[in-house]
Design an enzyme around this catalytic site. Structure first.
Site, mmCIF file in Angstrom:
data_model
loop_
_atom_site.group_PDB
_atom_site.id
_atom_site.type_symbol
_atom_site.label_atom_id
_atom_site.label_comp_id
_atom_site.label_asym_id
_atom_site.label_seq_id
_atom_site.Cartn_x
_atom_site.Cartn_y
_atom_site.Cartn_z
ATOM 1 C CD GLU A 130 2.227 -10.130 -0.134
ATOM 2 O OE1 GLU A 130 2.225 -8.987 -0.664
ATOM 3 O OE2 GLU A 130 1.364 -10.506 0.686
ATOM 4 C CG ASP A 136 -2.093 -8.070 5.187
ATOM 5 O OD1 ASP A 136 -1.070 -8.311 4.505
ATOM 6 O OD2 ASP A 136 -3.092 -7.498 4.716
ATOM 7 N NE ARG A 189 -3.911 -2.092 2.303
ATOM 8 C CZ ARG A 189 -3.789 -3.422 2.410
ATOM 9 N NH1 ARG A 189 -2.607 -3.951 2.672
ATOM 10 N NH2 ARG A 189 -4.835 -4.205 2.253
ATOM 11 C CG HIS A 202 -0.600 -5.583 -4.390
ATOM 12 N ND1 HIS A 202 0.501 -5.502 -3.566
ATOM 13 C CD2 HIS A 202 -1.408 -6.539 -3.845
ATOM 14 C CE1 HIS A 202 0.369 -6.363 -2.557
ATOM 15 N NE2 HIS A 202 -0.789 -6.992 -2.705
ATOM 16 C CG HIS A 225 0.131 -11.432 -3.868
ATOM 17 N ND1 HIS A 225 -0.924 -12.109 -3.296
ATOM 18 C CD2 HIS A 225 0.259 -10.288 -3.154
ATOM 19 C CE1 HIS A 225 -1.424 -11.399 -2.303
ATOM 20 N NE2 HIS A 225 -0.722 -10.277 -2.195
ATOM 21 C CB SER A 226 2.690 -17.834 -5.006
ATOM 22 O OG SER A 226 2.880 -17.813 -6.401
ATOM 23 C CE1 TYR A 227 -3.650 -15.144 -0.373
ATOM 24 C CE2 TYR A 227 -3.029 -14.750 -2.655
ATOM 25 C CZ TYR A 227 -3.611 -14.320 -1.479
ATOM 26 O OH TYR A 227 -4.172 -13.061 -1.416
#
Length: 350
Positions: A315, A254, A80, A105, A180-182
């Site tokens: 990230e 986060d 952000r 992003h 940004h893979s989970y």
């Protein structure tokens, strides 16, 4: 090594290409030139069962509405920026406000939502998909004509993926990119990530305000044990606590953590039940740990009902909103200076 390519869909009447790279160990990576999105990773568990370990969709159409940025490269600025505004060298810039009045992003038409040029580079030891993109001056409000290259490098002799990034702008600009893979090491999302164990070499994290922006305060993890991952801890604890920082993030993490980058691997993620472990090494100064606190909803992911905590992001990047906090590692890229970054993901068994 085996590399295949197919048309996965169409964007603005242009074909979207999906690449699948497979090494001699059976480890497999699929990625596409739309957003450099990693759609699937296939890795063995302790019983040599090959299963998918990242969140992703089966069709291109599902990715066109991808509010959680599954698998994408995000930029020009990961994270952000307050009110989408910043100043560089005395000039004010205004970006899109695509997240509660702030820029997230890189904006709605960031790197995650454009078609990149792509090609395959193969050798006996590795297979590479190279993505390139020319972001024009003023795109999404950012200054400078920016040339970007992202490489996904799959090693043949180990289950290892290297992601390398490079960029150069003809004007001073902001640049902060990540994948940004989970991850969900249980395999095919059989379980949530709440019982995954995480170790991170980090002595400080960044306090967030109620809009998930850094306040500027660096908090020692010794003073805040719930954020101390140096010796490892379970994710579940944060989902059930009344800690004000995890509550404001949606009952989880986060948060940006500053990494002790001299200590490698910086990060280890483990699922004891499957026996899978992910080791992460990076040149980046920080990592944003996002535990998927908001990915639930009325949709499915490869046939599995979406729910919170179904995957977590690691990230690797510079801190969010760093342009407002001069004591943070900087994301200002000077004109004609080359940006370089590399993160290595190694998958092993415990």
């Amino acid at each position: 090594m085996n590399v295949t390519k197919k048309v996965f869909g169409y964007k603005n009447n242009q074909p979207v290409k999906l690449y699948t790279l497979k090494n001699d160990q059976g480890f497999q990576l699929s990625c596409m030139d739309y957003g450099c999105i990693i759609t699937e990773m296939i890795a063995p568990d302790r019983n040599v069962e090959m299963e998918n370990i990242v969140l992703g969709f089966e069709t291109f159409e599902e990715y066109e509405n991808n509010p959680h940025f599954f698998g994408a490269v995000v930029g020009r600025f990961a994270g952000r920026i307050k009110e989408g505004a910043f100043t560089i060298e005395g000039t004010d810039y205004q970006l899109a406000k695509n997240s509660n009045g702030h820029n997230l992003h890189g904006g709605p038409k960031g790197f995650h939502s454009v078609l990149w040029d792509s090609k395959v580079i193969e050798s006996e030891d590795e297979a590479i998909v190279e993505f390139t993109y020319a972001s024009p001056d003023g795109e999404e409000g950012f200054p400078g004509n920016l040339s970007m290259t992202v490489r996904y490098i799959l090693k043949n002799d180990s289950n290892q993926l290297v992601i390398s990034y490079s960029g150069k702008s003809d004007q001073t600009t902001l640049l902060n990119v990540t994948n940004h893979s989970y991850f969900n090491l249980s395999g095919n999302f059989k379980r949530t990530i709440l019982d995954h164990g995480l170790t991170m070499k980090s002595d400080e994290y960044l306090e967030l305000d109620e809009e998930l922006l850094p306040t500027g305060k660096l908090v020692s993890v010794e003073e805040d044990p719930l954020f101390d991952f140096r010796s490892g801890r379970n994710i579940r604890e944060a989902s059930a606590t009344e800690h004000p920082q995890t509550k404001l993030a949606g009952n989880g993490y986060d948060h940006p953590f500053l990494l002790n980058t001299s200590e490698q691997p910086s990060i280890e993620l483990t699922d004891e039940e499957s026996g899978r472990k992910l080791r992460v090494e990076t040149t980046e100064p920080a990592v944003v740990l996002y535990t998927g606190n908001g990915v639930g909803g009325p949709y499915s992911i490869r046939g599995v009902e979406a729910q919170n905590y179904l995957g977590l992001c690691l990230e690797t990047q510079s801190p969010p909103d760093s342009v407002r906090h001069p004591h943070f590692p900087s994301s200002i890229l000077s004109a004609e200076e080359e940006f370089k970054s590399e993160t290595t993901y190694t998958f092993v068994l415990v």
